[in-house]
Write a protein that holds these residues in place. Structure first.
Motif, PDB file in Angstrom:
ATOM      1  N   LEU A   1       0.840  -1.204   0.000  1.00  0.00           N
ATOM      2  CA  LEU A   1       0.000   0.000   0.000  1.00  0.00           C
ATOM      3  C   LEU A   1       0.869   1.246   0.000  1.00  0.00           C
TER       4      LEU A   1
ATOM      5  N   GLU B   1       1.229   5.124   0.845  1.00  0.00           N
ATOM      6  CA  GLU B   1       0.555   6.106   1.689  1.00  0.00           C
ATOM      7  C   GLU B   1      -0.215   7.072   0.813  1.00  0.00           C
TER       8      GLU B   1
ATOM      9  N   LYS C   1       8.307  -8.635  -0.376  1.00  0.00           N
ATOM     10  CA  LYS C   1       8.040  -7.270   0.091  1.00  0.00           C
ATOM     11  C   LYS C   1       9.322  -6.414   0.105  1.00  0.00           C
TER      12      LYS C   1
ATOM     13  N   ASN D   1      10.312  -3.088  -2.535  1.00  0.00           N
ATOM     14  CA  ASN D   1      10.665  -1.738  -2.091  1.00  0.00           C
ATOM     15  C   ASN D   1      12.119  -1.403  -2.397  1.00  0.00           C
TER      16      ASN D   1
ATOM     17  N   THR E   1       8.301   6.414 -13.272  1.00  0.00           N
ATOM     18  CA  THR E   1       8.472   7.641 -12.491  1.00  0.00           C
ATOM     19  C   THR E   1       9.555   7.442 -11.419  1.00  0.00           C
ATOM     20  N   TYR E   2       9.835   6.195 -11.081  1.00  0.00           N
ATOM     21  CA  TYR E   2      10.916   5.936 -10.128  1.00  0.00           C
ATOM     22  C   TYR E   2      12.280   6.033 -10.818  1.00  0.00           C
TER      23      TYR E   2
ATOM     24  N   GLY F   1      12.067   9.341   0.622  1.00  0.00           N
ATOM     25  CA  GLY F   1      11.899   9.347   2.068  1.00  0.00           C
ATOM     26  C   GLY F   1      10.730   8.478   2.446  1.00  0.00           C
TER      27      GLY F   1
ATOM     28  N   CYS G   1       8.838   3.820   4.657  1.00  0.00           N
ATOM     29  CA  CYS G   1       9.072   2.468   4.139  1.00  0.00           C
ATOM     30  C   CYS G   1      10.417   2.301   3.451  1.00  0.00           C
TER      31      CYS G   1
HETATM   32  C1  UGA Z   1       6.118   2.512  -0.818  1.00  0.00           C
HETATM   33  C2  UGA Z   1       5.818   1.567  -1.992  1.00  0.00           C
HETATM   34  O1  UGA Z   1       5.609   2.324  -3.192  1.00  0.00           O
HETATM   35  C3  UGA Z   1       4.590   0.720  -1.705  1.00  0.00           C
HETATM   36  O2  UGA Z   1       4.402  -0.217  -2.764  1.00  0.00           O
HETATM   37  C4  UGA Z   1       4.825  -0.027  -0.373  1.00  0.00           C
HETATM   38  O3  UGA Z   1       3.709  -0.828  -0.020  1.00  0.00           O
HETATM   39  C5  UGA Z   1       5.065   0.979   0.725  1.00  0.00           C
HETATM   40  O4  UGA Z   1       6.236   1.747   0.383  1.00  0.00           O
HETATM   41  C6  UGA Z   1       5.282   0.238   2.024  1.00  0.00           C
HETATM   42  O5  UGA Z   1       6.253  -0.509   2.125  1.00  0.00           O
HETATM   43  O6  UGA Z   1       4.423   0.316   2.903  1.00  0.00           O
HETATM   44  P1  UGA Z   1       5.232   4.912  -0.053  1.00  0.00           P
HETATM   45  O7  UGA Z   1       6.405   4.950   0.881  1.00  0.00           O
HETATM   46  O8  UGA Z   1       3.899   5.301   0.443  1.00  0.00           O
HETATM   47  O9  UGA Z   1       5.051   3.422  -0.681  1.00  0.00           O
HETATM   48  O10 UGA Z   1       5.577   5.898  -1.212  1.00  0.00           O
HETATM   49  P2  UGA Z   1       5.977   6.001  -2.741  1.00  0.00           P
HETATM   50  O11 UGA Z   1       4.875   6.709  -3.410  1.00  0.00           O
HETATM   51  O12 UGA Z   1       6.464   4.746  -3.357  1.00  0.00           O
HETATM   52  O13 UGA Z   1       7.200   7.003  -2.565  1.00  0.00           O
HETATM   53  C7  UGA Z   1       8.354   6.665  -1.787  1.00  0.00           C
HETATM   54  C8  UGA Z   1       9.437   7.707  -1.954  1.00  0.00           C
HETATM   55  O14 UGA Z   1       9.938   7.679  -3.269  1.00  0.00           O
HETATM   56  C9  UGA Z   1       8.965   9.155  -1.738  1.00  0.00           C
HETATM   57  O15 UGA Z   1       9.931   9.879  -1.036  1.00  0.00           O
HETATM   58  C10 UGA Z   1       8.799   9.722  -3.103  1.00  0.00           C
HETATM   59  O16 UGA Z   1       9.006  11.099  -3.178  1.00  0.00           O
HETATM   60  C11 UGA Z   1       9.873   8.970  -3.839  1.00  0.00           C
HETATM   61  N1  UGA Z   1       9.498   8.824  -5.229  1.00  0.00           N
HETATM   62  C12 UGA Z   1       8.364   8.167  -5.544  1.00  0.00           C
HETATM   63  C13 UGA Z   1      10.318   9.363  -6.171  1.00  0.00           C
HETATM   64  O17 UGA Z   1      11.376   9.965  -5.860  1.00  0.00           O
HETATM   65  N2  UGA Z   1       9.966   9.209  -7.466  1.00  0.00           N
HETATM   66  C14 UGA Z   1       8.824   8.555  -7.808  1.00  0.00           C
HETATM   67  O18 UGA Z   1       8.535   8.459  -9.004  1.00  0.00           O
HETATM   68  C15 UGA Z   1       7.993   8.029  -6.837  1.00  0.00           C
END
Ligand code: UGA
Length: 450
Positions: free
Chosen positions: A157, A159, A209, A213, A267-268, A276, A279
């Motif tokens: 999931l 956030e 999992k 990540n 996007t990653y 940050g 997770c």
């Molecule tokens: C992340 C995973 O995407 C989920 O699949 C997982 O379930 C979750 O951790 C968890 O282990 O509970 P989350 O931490 O909510 O989810 O956030 P993301 O949207 O993936 O973003 C994580 C970080 O990566 C953020 O700091 C965001 O700014 C950065 N990010 C995200 C990027 O730098 N580029 C992106 O394209 C997406």
């Protein structure tokens, strides 16, 4: 089915509410009586898009909350454990998981019917079989596999998108100590028709999992390292480089009509000021530590963390290139949360950025649409003025650091139009066009003209 969920944090509550909405009977258990009362009133203790509506629809009928773990275990067939596993710098802290496992085991002592205990919290491979299962056996005096089952069911999931991600999952990973445990988890998720399901053992489920990540976090650091090299060489824009890379058919497949699928995975693979949240940093560090314990160093992940640790500071360096002395410089920091759509500040790149600016004597005006309160708790107010709008925060500043990709920051070029003297805009997410403002800097861009 009758299901109990132990722990009503963001994973536990979202799982409980969504499973109830899918037709199961849920008891959500927490030691915090205030939280339990809120849930029973239909008020979610945390904010997640769509959660309140779903909770209100099911509370009192298919869902109740309680502090009474024993009754919840007695009256259900499956218990999901979703309590916190904080990382203490060396390993994940299993105290809460162990406590709950012990309590469930005590109840199983006097329960005749088969019960499945499922770990839903993120735990390093081996935890369910080697820590949780023995505790359950010891506390119950019974035999796992014969009297009760033990499973592992990680969550994926994001956030801010947790409800949508749960209701419309890309996959469901169902680990179990034996066939019966996996099959019972299969009954829980039978309501998710047509979703890809992986039935496997507990260690593999745990590893899926962490690997998922770790891969995403590594992609971000990889892109950031490329960005930093682009900066060092000069005259290369990392966004053009990565767009060229994304056009690989394997990253964006071409359909029969000639159009391309643009997977959100890509996007990653974009540069920025770092990842940050609660997770990525924690999970990657925990897997590194676990690798070390098993004599298998995680060198790529070590680097992913090292690159990410330094990345936010690049923002401050970019400002310094224009203003070598930051003392007295007025800097707006736009976006404080670790990502848009949340007020979560944990491990946000904004923390080192603001801290460094303040330490260097800059006068910071900070703005975030929803994270102000959290930011004040973590950063304090010394040297920082928290603002109520973008306009207020950028008023009269020398430089702007764009840290979080909030959609409203798209409006910055318009707000800065004709402003004299024009502030320097440092784009930490490369979300604005580099020609859209007169003084633009971004991660991975040195020497490139608009
Ligand atoms: C992340 C995973 O995407 C989920 O699949 C997982 O379930 C979750 O951790 C968890 O282990 O509970 P989350 O931490 O909510 O989810 O956030 P993301 O949207 O993936 O973003 C994580 C970080 O990566 C953020 O700091 C965001 O700014 C950065 N990010 C995200 C990027 O730098 N580029 C992106 O394209 C997406």
């Amino acid at each position: 089915m009758k299901i109990s969920v132990m722990g009503t944090g963001y994973v536990g509550l979202v799982s409980g509410v969504c499973l109830a909405d899918k037709g199961h009977d849920l008891i959500c258990v927490d030691i915090d009586a205030d939280k339990v009362a809120m849930i029973n009133r239909g008020e979610p203790p945390i904010y997640e898009k769509g959660l309140e509506e779903l909770l209100k629809r099911n509370v009192g009928s298919r869902l109740t909350a309680s502090t009474d773990l024993a009754t919840a275990v007695h009256n259900t067939e499956v218990s999901l454990i979703s309590v916190g596993t904080p990382f203490n710098g060396e390993e994940i802290d299993l105290t809460y998981i162990e406590q709950v496992a012990r309590q469930i085991g005590e109840v199983l002592k006097s329960k005749d019917a088969y019960h499945l205990v499922v770990v839903k919290s993120t735990v390093v491979p081996g935890t369910t079989d080697d820590v949780v299962l023995p505790i359950l056996e010891k506390a119950s005096g019974k035999k796992a596999g014969r009297d009760f089952g033990v499973g592992m069911n990680p969550e994926f999931l994001r956030e801010g998108e947790a409800v949508g991600d749960f209701m419309d999952p890309d996959r469901i990973v169902m680990g179990g100590m034996d066939e019966r445990s996996v099959a019972t988890l299969g009954e829980v998720y039978a309501v998710f028709d047509g979703v890809d399901k992986v039935g496997t053992n507990n260690k593999t489920a745990e590893m899926v999992k962490y690997t998922a990540n770790s891969l995403l976090a590594t992609m971000i650091s990889f892109s950031n390292e490329v960005a930093n090299l682009c900066t060092a060489i000069g005259d290369i824009d990392v966004t053009e480089v990565m767009s060229g890379v994304h056009l690989d058919k394997r990253l964006s497949p071409i359909l029969d009509d000639g159009s391309r699928i643009k997977p959100s995975f890509n996007t990653y693979l974009e540069a920025g000021c770092g990842f940050g949240g609660s997770c990525f940093p924690k999970d990657v560090k925990a897997l590194i530590a676990h690798g070390a314990r098993h004599g298998s160093p995680m060198r790529i992940l070590d680097s992913a963390i090292a690159v990410n640790r330094d990345q936010p500071r690049r923002m401050v360096e970019l400002i310094r290139q224009h203003y070598p002395d930051l003392k007295g410089l007025k800097v707006a920091v736009l976006g404080l949360a670790f990502k848009p759509g949340t007020d979560d500040m944990r491990e946000s790149p904004a923390l080192p950025i603001v801290t460094d600016l303040v330490a260097a004597g800059a006068r910071v005006t900070a703005y975030d649409p929803i994270a102000r309160h959290e930011a004040e708790k973590m950063l304090g107010t010394k040297g920082i003025k928290y603002c109520d709008s973008v306009e207020e925060s950028i008023d009269g500043v020398d430089a702007i650091a764009l840290v979080t990709r909030w959609p409203e920051f798209q409006g910055l070029p318009k707000l800065l139009e004709g402003r004299e003297p024009a502030p320097l805009l440092v784009d930490g997410r490369r979300m604005l066009d580099k020609g859209s403002v007169s003084r633009y800097e971004g991660i991975g861009l040195r020497g490139v003209h608009a």
